[in-house]
Scaffold this motif. Structure first.
Motif, PDB file in Angstrom:
ATOM      1  N   THR A  11      60.807  10.873 105.963  1.00  0.00           N
ATOM      2  CA  THR A  11      59.974  10.527 106.632  1.00  0.00           C
ATOM      3  C   THR A  11      58.361  10.659 106.427  1.00  0.00           C
ATOM      4  OG1 THR A  11      59.777  13.057 107.084  1.00  0.00           O
ATOM      5  CG2 THR A  11      61.501  11.701 108.600  1.00  0.00           C
ATOM      6  N   ILE A  12      58.262  10.990 104.941  1.00  0.00           N
ATOM      7  CA  ILE A  12      57.005  10.947 104.291  1.00  0.00           C
ATOM      8  C   ILE A  12      56.596   9.483 103.851  1.00  0.00           C
ATOM      9  CG2 ILE A  12      55.635  11.831 102.250  1.00  0.00           C
ATOM     10  CD1 ILE A  12      57.689  14.214 102.125  1.00  0.00           C
ATOM     11  N   GLU A  13      55.507   9.238 104.216  1.00  0.00           N
ATOM     12  CA  GLU A  13      54.845   7.955 104.022  1.00  0.00           C
ATOM     13  C   GLU A  13      54.710   7.805 102.304  1.00  0.00           C
ATOM     14  OE1 GLU A  13      53.069   5.695 106.092  1.00  0.00           O
ATOM     15  OE2 GLU A  13      53.812   6.037 107.937  1.00  0.00           O
ATOM     16  N   GLY A  14      54.792   6.861 101.851  1.00  0.00           N
ATOM     17  CA  GLY A  14      54.583   6.498 100.508  1.00  0.00           C
ATOM     18  C   GLY A  14      55.337   7.352  99.465  1.00  0.00           C
ATOM     19  N   VAL A  15      56.550   7.812  99.943  1.00  0.00           N
ATOM     20  CA  VAL A  15      57.437   8.708  98.981  1.00  0.00           C
ATOM     21  C   VAL A  15      58.092   7.842  98.090  1.00  0.00           C
ATOM     22  CG1 VAL A  15      59.258   8.609 100.119  1.00  0.00           C
ATOM     23  CG2 VAL A  15      58.883  10.819  99.005  1.00  0.00           C
ATOM     24  N   SER A  16      58.085   6.451  98.256  1.00  0.00           N
ATOM     25  CA  SER A  16      58.887   5.819  97.015  1.00  0.00           C
ATOM     26  C   SER A  16      58.317   5.375  96.114  1.00  0.00           C
ATOM     27  CB  SER A  16      59.175   4.209  98.165  1.00  0.00           C
ATOM     28  OG  SER A  16      57.808   3.768  98.523  1.00  0.00           O
ATOM     29  N   ILE A  17      57.028   5.837  95.762  1.00  0.00           N
ATOM     30  CA  ILE A  17      56.162   5.640  94.542  1.00  0.00           C
ATOM     31  C   ILE A  17      56.591   6.691  93.596  1.00  0.00           C
ATOM     32  CG2 ILE A  17      54.258   6.935  95.399  1.00  0.00           C
ATOM     33  CD1 ILE A  17      53.969   3.734  93.215  1.00  0.00           C
ATOM     34  N   TYR A  18      57.025   7.998  94.181  1.00  0.00           N
ATOM     35  CA  TYR A  18      57.175   8.882  93.036  1.00  0.00           C
ATOM     36  C   TYR A  18      58.645   8.657  92.142  1.00  0.00           C
ATOM     37  CZ  TYR A  18      54.078  11.700  95.708  1.00  0.00           C
ATOM     38  OH  TYR A  18      52.716  12.105  96.202  1.00  0.00           O
ATOM     39  N   PRO A  19      59.749   8.315  92.597  1.00  0.00           N
ATOM     40  CA  PRO A  19      60.656   7.618  91.534  1.00  0.00           C
ATOM     41  C   PRO A  19      60.008   6.948  90.523  1.00  0.00           C
ATOM     42  CG  PRO A  19      61.658   7.850  93.604  1.00  0.00           C
ATOM     43  CD  PRO A  19      60.100   7.723  93.832  1.00  0.00           C
ATOM     44  N   ILE A  20      59.322   5.805  91.114  1.00  0.00           N
ATOM     45  CA  ILE A  20      58.770   4.914  90.138  1.00  0.00           C
ATOM     46  C   ILE A  20      57.808   5.330  89.051  1.00  0.00           C
ATOM     47  CG2 ILE A  20      57.494   2.561  89.968  1.00  0.00           C
ATOM     48  CD1 ILE A  20      58.623   1.842  92.799  1.00  0.00           C
ATOM     49  N   LEU A  21      56.896   6.315  89.666  1.00  0.00           N
ATOM     50  CA  LEU A  21      56.026   6.831  88.868  1.00  0.00           C
ATOM     51  C   LEU A  21      56.459   7.987  87.790  1.00  0.00           C
ATOM     52  CD1 LEU A  21      52.836   7.518  88.440  1.00  0.00           C
ATOM     53  CD2 LEU A  21      52.981   9.337  90.142  1.00  0.00           C
ATOM     54  N   SER A  22      57.605   8.596  88.245  1.00  0.00           N
ATOM     55  CA  SER A  22      58.193   9.414  87.193  1.00  0.00           C
ATOM     56  C   SER A  22      59.087   8.642  86.181  1.00  0.00           C
ATOM     57  CB  SER A  22      59.223  10.600  87.852  1.00  0.00           C
ATOM     58  OG  SER A  22      60.344   9.581  88.479  1.00  0.00           O
ATOM     59  N   LEU A  23      59.542   7.578  86.485  1.00  0.00           N
ATOM     60  CA  LEU A  23      60.300   6.733  85.641  1.00  0.00           C
ATOM     61  C   LEU A  23      59.198   6.129  84.623  1.00  0.00           C
ATOM     62  CD1 LEU A  23      62.790   5.329  84.353  1.00  0.00           C
ATOM     63  CD2 LEU A  23      62.152   3.651  86.077  1.00  0.00           C
ATOM     64  N   LEU A  24      57.985   5.735  84.958  1.00  0.00           N
ATOM     65  CA  LEU A  24      57.079   5.267  84.068  1.00  0.00           C
ATOM     66  C   LEU A  24      56.503   6.431  83.291  1.00  0.00           C
ATOM     67  CD1 LEU A  24      55.323   2.650  83.635  1.00  0.00           C
ATOM     68  CD2 LEU A  24      53.711   3.603  85.285  1.00  0.00           C
ATOM     69  N   ILE A  25      56.337   7.482  83.500  1.00  0.00           N
ATOM     70  CA  ILE A  25      55.977   8.527  82.834  1.00  0.00           C
ATOM     71  C   ILE A  25      56.823   8.766  81.895  1.00  0.00           C
ATOM     72  CG2 ILE A  25      55.017  11.092  82.599  1.00  0.00           C
ATOM     73  CD1 ILE A  25      53.839  10.916  85.487  1.00  0.00           C
ATOM     74  N   PHE A  26      58.250   8.919  82.070  1.00  0.00           N
ATOM     75  CA  PHE A  26      59.169   9.216  81.232  1.00  0.00           C
ATOM     76  C   PHE A  26      59.278   8.138  80.087  1.00  0.00           C
ATOM     77  CE2 PHE A  26      63.770   8.750  80.196  1.00  0.00           C
ATOM     78  CZ  PHE A  26      64.080   9.929  79.772  1.00  0.00           C
ATOM     79  N   LEU A  28      56.861   5.922  79.223  1.00  0.00           N
ATOM     80  CA  LEU A  28      55.684   5.825  78.343  1.00  0.00           C
ATOM     81  C   LEU A  28      55.816   7.056  77.238  1.00  0.00           C
ATOM     82  CD1 LEU A  28      52.835   5.020  80.933  1.00  0.00           C
ATOM     83  CD2 LEU A  28      53.832   3.544  78.981  1.00  0.00           C
ATOM     84  N   PHE A  29      56.151   8.145  77.816  1.00  0.00           N
ATOM     85  CA  PHE A  29      56.287   9.271  76.643  1.00  0.00           C
ATOM     86  C   PHE A  29      57.174   8.892  75.737  1.00  0.00           C
ATOM     87  CE2 PHE A  29      58.785  13.246  75.356  1.00  0.00           C
ATOM     88  CZ  PHE A  29      57.630  13.770  74.921  1.00  0.00           C
ATOM     89  N   PHE A  30      58.192   8.534  75.790  1.00  0.00           N
ATOM     90  CA  PHE A  30      59.255   8.111  74.692  1.00  0.00           C
ATOM     91  C   PHE A  30      58.832   6.861  74.066  1.00  0.00           C
ATOM     92  CE2 PHE A  30      61.931  11.212  77.109  1.00  0.00           C
ATOM     93  CZ  PHE A  30      62.316  11.936  76.126  1.00  0.00           C
ATOM     94  N   VAL A  31      58.116   5.830  74.627  1.00  0.00           N
ATOM     95  CA  VAL A  31      57.565   4.977  73.689  1.00  0.00           C
ATOM     96  C   VAL A  31      56.572   5.507  72.944  1.00  0.00           C
ATOM     97  CG1 VAL A  31      56.264   2.761  74.125  1.00  0.00           C
ATOM     98  CG2 VAL A  31      58.284   3.007  75.541  1.00  0.00           C
ATOM     99  N   GLY A  32      55.602   6.198  73.372  1.00  0.00           N
ATOM    100  CA  GLY A  32      54.765   6.732  72.528  1.00  0.00           C
ATOM    101  C   GLY A  32      55.132   7.668  71.374  1.00  0.00           C
ATOM    102  N   LEU A  33      55.979   8.475  71.746  1.00  0.00           N
ATOM    103  CA  LEU A  33      56.924   9.204  70.591  1.00  0.00           C
ATOM    104  C   LEU A  33      57.621   8.289  69.578  1.00  0.00           C
ATOM    105  CD1 LEU A  33      57.483  12.248  70.020  1.00  0.00           C
ATOM    106  CD2 LEU A  33      59.481  11.975  71.399  1.00  0.00           C
ATOM    107  N   ALA A  34      58.032   7.297  70.083  1.00  0.00           N
ATOM    108  CA  ALA A  34      58.702   6.170  69.078  1.00  0.00           C
ATOM    109  C   ALA A  34      57.673   5.671  68.169  1.00  0.00           C
ATOM    110  CB  ALA A  34      59.451   5.230  69.934  1.00  0.00           C
TER     111      ALA A  34
END
Length: 59
Positions: A11-26, A28-34
């Motif tokens: 029921t929350i508007e725009g909630v579908s962006i959070y899984p995409i955002l968390s995957l992107l952060i995850f 980018l972190f590991f690519v940066g670490l590599a």
């Protein structure tokens, strides 16, 4: 219990962006670490690997 949480999240508007955002952060972190690990100087790694073998320990 999961059904209630799922219903509330749908029921929350725009909630579908959070899984995409968390995957992107995850990702980018590991690519940066590599990149950091690959670009680390081999001489520095050798120097750091010899620290446990040194006799003159300063505490």
């Amino acid at each position: 219990m999961f059904e209630q949480i799922k219903h509330n999240m749908e029921t929350i508007e725009g909630v579908s962006i959070y899984p995409i955002l968390s995957l992107l952060i995850f990702f980018l972190f590991f690519v940066g670490l590599a990149v950091w690990v690959v670009s680390y100087k081999k001489e520095k790694i050798e120097e750091l690997s010899q620290i446990p073998l040194e006799d003159n320990v300063k505490i």
